[in-house]
Design a protein around this motif. Sequence first.
Motif, PDB file in Angstrom:
ATOM      1  N   ALA A  13       0.912  -1.102  -0.061  1.00 33.65           N
ATOM      2  CA  ALA A  13       0.064   0.114  -0.076  1.00 33.65           C
ATOM      3  C   ALA A  13       0.854   1.227   0.073  1.00 33.65           C
ATOM      4  O   ALA A  13       1.930   1.297   0.806  1.00 33.65           O
ATOM      5  CB  ALA A  13      -0.846   0.125   1.385  1.00 33.65           C
ATOM      6  N   GLY A  14       0.737   2.183  -0.976  1.00 36.43           N
ATOM      7  CA  GLY A  14       1.339   3.695  -1.107  1.00 36.43           C
ATOM      8  C   GLY A  14       2.315   3.254  -2.049  1.00 36.43           C
ATOM      9  O   GLY A  14       2.812   4.471  -2.481  1.00 36.43           O
ATOM     10  N   GLY A  15       2.487   2.266  -2.713  1.00 29.46           N
ATOM     11  CA  GLY A  15       3.409   2.062  -3.835  1.00 29.46           C
ATOM     12  C   GLY A  15       2.755   2.336  -5.131  1.00 29.46           C
ATOM     13  O   GLY A  15       1.570   2.848  -5.169  1.00 29.46           O
ATOM     14  N   SER A  16       3.756   2.157  -6.122  1.00 30.44           N
ATOM     15  CA  SER A  16       3.141   2.512  -7.436  1.00 30.44           C
ATOM     16  C   SER A  16       3.400   1.311  -8.467  1.00 30.44           C
ATOM     17  O   SER A  16       4.296   0.569  -8.234  1.00 30.44           O
ATOM     18  CB  SER A  16       3.779   3.710  -8.104  1.00 30.44           C
ATOM     19  N   LEU A  17       2.697   1.109  -9.472  1.00 29.02           N
ATOM     20  CA  LEU A  17       2.741   0.215 -10.575  1.00 29.02           C
ATOM     21  C   LEU A  17       2.535   1.009 -11.863  1.00 29.02           C
ATOM     22  O   LEU A  17       1.761   1.902 -11.791  1.00 29.02           O
ATOM     23  CB  LEU A  17       2.135  -0.972 -10.364  1.00 29.02           C
ATOM     24  N   ARG A  18       3.113   0.460 -12.843  1.00 27.92           N
ATOM     25  CA  ARG A  18       2.681   0.968 -14.260  1.00 27.92           C
ATOM     26  C   ARG A  18       2.362  -0.097 -15.031  1.00 27.92           C
ATOM     27  O   ARG A  18       3.121  -0.983 -15.363  1.00 27.92           O
ATOM     28  CB  ARG A  18       3.712   1.819 -15.000  1.00 27.92           C
ATOM     29  N   LEU A  19       1.015  -0.156 -15.435  1.00 31.75           N
ATOM     30  CA  LEU A  19       0.491  -1.126 -16.557  1.00 31.75           C
ATOM     31  C   LEU A  19       0.733  -0.788 -17.914  1.00 31.75           C
ATOM     32  O   LEU A  19       0.529   0.294 -18.125  1.00 31.75           O
ATOM     33  CB  LEU A  19      -0.943  -1.197 -16.069  1.00 31.75           C
ATOM     34  N   SER A  20       0.841  -1.597 -18.833  1.00 33.63           N
ATOM     35  CA  SER A  20       0.871  -1.337 -20.456  1.00 33.63           C
ATOM     36  C   SER A  20      -0.195  -2.161 -20.798  1.00 33.63           C
ATOM     37  O   SER A  20      -0.387  -3.547 -20.438  1.00 33.63           O
ATOM     38  CB  SER A  20       2.209  -1.599 -20.689  1.00 33.63           C
ATOM     39  N   CYS A  21      -0.669  -1.860 -22.178  1.00 34.28           N
ATOM     40  CA  CYS A  21      -1.552  -2.373 -22.711  1.00 34.28           C
ATOM     41  C   CYS A  21      -1.142  -2.259 -24.195  1.00 34.28           C
ATOM     42  O   CYS A  21      -1.214  -1.112 -24.790  1.00 34.28           O
ATOM     43  CB  CYS A  21      -2.901  -2.104 -22.632  1.00 34.28           C
ATOM     44  N   ALA A  22      -0.676  -3.168 -24.950  1.00 31.47           N
ATOM     45  CA  ALA A  22      -0.329  -2.936 -26.350  1.00 31.47           C
ATOM     46  C   ALA A  22      -1.043  -3.686 -27.396  1.00 31.47           C
ATOM     47  O   ALA A  22      -1.737  -4.744 -27.234  1.00 31.47           O
ATOM     48  CB  ALA A  22       1.207  -3.555 -26.694  1.00 31.47           C
TER      49      ALA A  22
END
Length: 123
Positions: A13-22
Amino acid sequence: VQLQASGGGLVQAGGSLRLSCAASGSIFSISSMGWYRQAPGKEQRELVAISANASSPIYADSVKGRFTISGDNGKNTVYLQMNSLKAEDTAVYSCNAAGLEVVGTKRIIFRSWGRGTLVTVSS
């Protein structure tokens, strides 16, 4: 047209993620791409979409101010930057896209969904 979502995982919790969709295939043009999520035991919800006409994306209240959608037209890819993650953001995140694809000599409307990627936020 096929979509491939990636970038999910386990985060505190409090963290980050980056999702990608190609998106791939015989794409002529993409008019919009968007992100959805489905939490355990709940219905799928739209989070945000981005359109080719460059209108400002509209975010679901639950993610407004924390999530940001962006796109790379040259790569037919859309991203979802997720910051300040909460336990309630735990879900399978999916993407979709709409536009025109080339089939023979024709341009046909497509609307495709990608397999989801699981995001788990630990509290």
